[in-house]
Design an enzyme around this catalytic site. Structure first.
Site, PDB file in Angstrom:
ATOM      1  N   ASP A 183       0.847  -1.192   0.000  1.00  0.00           N
ATOM      2  CA  ASP A 183       0.000   0.000   0.000  1.00  0.00           C
ATOM      3  C   ASP A 183       0.886   1.246   0.000  1.00  0.00           C
ATOM      4  OD1 ASP A 183      -3.211   0.546   1.125  1.00  0.00           O
ATOM      5  OD2 ASP A 183      -1.787   2.208   1.057  1.00  0.00           O
ATOM      6  N   ASN A 210     -12.721  -3.309   3.194  1.00  0.00           N
ATOM      7  CA  ASN A 210     -13.650  -2.189   3.320  1.00  0.00           C
ATOM      8  C   ASN A 210     -14.661  -2.285   2.184  1.00  0.00           C
ATOM      9  OD1 ASN A 210     -12.233  -1.127   5.523  1.00  0.00           O
ATOM     10  ND2 ASN A 210     -10.838   0.003   4.193  1.00  0.00           N
ATOM     11  N   GLN A 264     -14.677   2.479   1.918  1.00  0.00           N
ATOM     12  CA  GLN A 264     -13.945   2.037   0.727  1.00  0.00           C
ATOM     13  C   GLN A 264     -13.682   3.249  -0.153  1.00  0.00           C
ATOM     14  OE1 GLN A 264     -16.002  -0.958  -1.571  1.00  0.00           O
ATOM     15  NE2 GLN A 264     -14.365  -1.117  -3.092  1.00  0.00           N
ATOM     16  N   HIS A 314     -10.438  -5.293  -3.092  1.00  0.00           N
ATOM     17  CA  HIS A 314      -9.105  -5.511  -2.533  1.00  0.00           C
ATOM     18  C   HIS A 314      -9.176  -5.890  -1.074  1.00  0.00           C
ATOM     19  CE1 HIS A 314     -10.145  -1.247  -2.073  1.00  0.00           C
ATOM     20  NE2 HIS A 314      -9.407  -1.227  -0.980  1.00  0.00           N
ATOM     21  N   HIS A 327      -6.974  -5.695   2.489  1.00  0.00           N
ATOM     22  CA  HIS A 327      -5.831  -5.092   3.195  1.00  0.00           C
ATOM     23  C   HIS A 327      -5.237  -6.182   4.088  1.00  0.00           C
ATOM     24  CE1 HIS A 327      -6.866  -0.744   2.504  1.00  0.00           C
ATOM     25  NE2 HIS A 327      -8.075  -1.255   2.362  1.00  0.00           N
TER      26      HIS A 327
HETATM   27  P1  5GP Z   1      -9.807   1.433   0.681  1.00  0.00           P
HETATM   28  O1  5GP Z   1      -9.877   2.759   1.376  1.00  0.00           O
HETATM   29  O2  5GP Z   1     -10.554   1.494  -0.643  1.00  0.00           O
HETATM   30  O3  5GP Z   1     -10.198   0.277   1.500  1.00  0.00           O
HETATM   31  O4  5GP Z   1      -8.276   1.188   0.357  1.00  0.00           O
HETATM   32  C1  5GP Z   1      -7.606   1.754  -0.717  1.00  0.00           C
HETATM   33  C2  5GP Z   1      -6.137   1.675  -0.426  1.00  0.00           C
HETATM   34  O5  5GP Z   1      -5.439   1.871  -1.625  1.00  0.00           O
HETATM   35  C3  5GP Z   1      -5.644   2.711   0.560  1.00  0.00           C
HETATM   36  O6  5GP Z   1      -5.040   2.068   1.670  1.00  0.00           O
HETATM   37  C4  5GP Z   1      -4.642   3.531  -0.251  1.00  0.00           C
HETATM   38  O7  5GP Z   1      -3.528   3.935   0.509  1.00  0.00           O
HETATM   39  C5  5GP Z   1      -4.263   2.571  -1.354  1.00  0.00           C
HETATM   40  N1  5GP Z   1      -3.880   3.204  -2.601  1.00  0.00           N
HETATM   41  C6  5GP Z   1      -4.548   4.165  -3.267  1.00  0.00           C
HETATM   42  N2  5GP Z   1      -3.928   4.491  -4.407  1.00  0.00           N
HETATM   43  C7  5GP Z   1      -2.839   3.679  -4.473  1.00  0.00           C
HETATM   44  C8  5GP Z   1      -1.779   3.547  -5.439  1.00  0.00           C
HETATM   45  O8  5GP Z   1      -1.724   4.217  -6.481  1.00  0.00           O
HETATM   46  N3  5GP Z   1      -0.821   2.629  -5.170  1.00  0.00           N
HETATM   47  C9  5GP Z   1      -0.845   1.854  -4.051  1.00  0.00           C
HETATM   48  N4  5GP Z   1       0.143   0.978  -3.880  1.00  0.00           N
HETATM   49  N5  5GP Z   1      -1.821   1.944  -3.113  1.00  0.00           N
HETATM   50  C10 5GP Z   1      -2.803   2.870  -3.330  1.00  0.00           C
END
Ligand code: 5GP
Ligand code: ZN
Length: 113
Positions: free
Chosen positions: A30, A86, A93, A99, A101
């Site tokens: 991440d 999430n 999310q 995805h 985590h």
């Molecule tokens: P969510 O909030 O949808 O559960 O998680 C999305 C995750 O994607 C977040 O933890 C955020 O830091 C990660 N993320 C967003 N954009 C990128 C990216 O371009 N590269 C990587 N490696 N992680 C990302």
């Protein structure tokens, strides 16, 4: 779909620190880690969220879940880890592509925020 950041990572149009990849999934670090090790596991197929998974996705979901332990061990999470999915607005999310985590290398707290 072309604007989906995780589809772009899966297509290697955007770089990521990839830890694992096969025909159906990818795991990478991440960009904003919430633990000493914070890995994202994504499906290569564009599925918006857990809410959008269908019967035909059961094999994919099973493969992803069963791969967690292998990725966790290879990342040094010998003492356990937390897996978070999430989903939707209340689940906070932010990327609309399925995805997991995978967080580890610190003691987690409960209840989560
Ligand atoms: P969510 O909030 O949808 O559960 O998680 C999305 C995750 O994607 C977040 O933890 C955020 O830091 C990660 N993320 C967003 N954009 C990128 C990216 O371009 N590269 C990587 N490696 N992680 C990302
Ligand atoms: Zn996508």
């Amino acid at each position: 779909m072309s604007e989906c950041i995780f589809c772009k990572i899966a297509a290697k149009e955007i770089p990521a620190q990839i830890l694992y990849e096969d025909d159906v999934m990818m795991a990478f670090h991440d960009v904003a880690p919430q633990a000493p090790v914070h890995i994202l596991m994504i499906s290569k197929k564009h599925i918006i969220s857990l809410d959008d998974c269908k019967k035909e996705d059961e094999e994919l979901l099973g493969k992803m879940l069963n791969k967690v332990k292998e990725i966790a061990k290879s990342a040094g999470m010998e003492n356990g880890y937390r897996l978070v999915i999430n989903c939707g607005e209340d689940g906070m999310q932010t990327v609309q592509h399925l995805h997991f985590h995978l967080l580890g290398k610190r003691k987690m707290t409960w209840p989560p925020g």
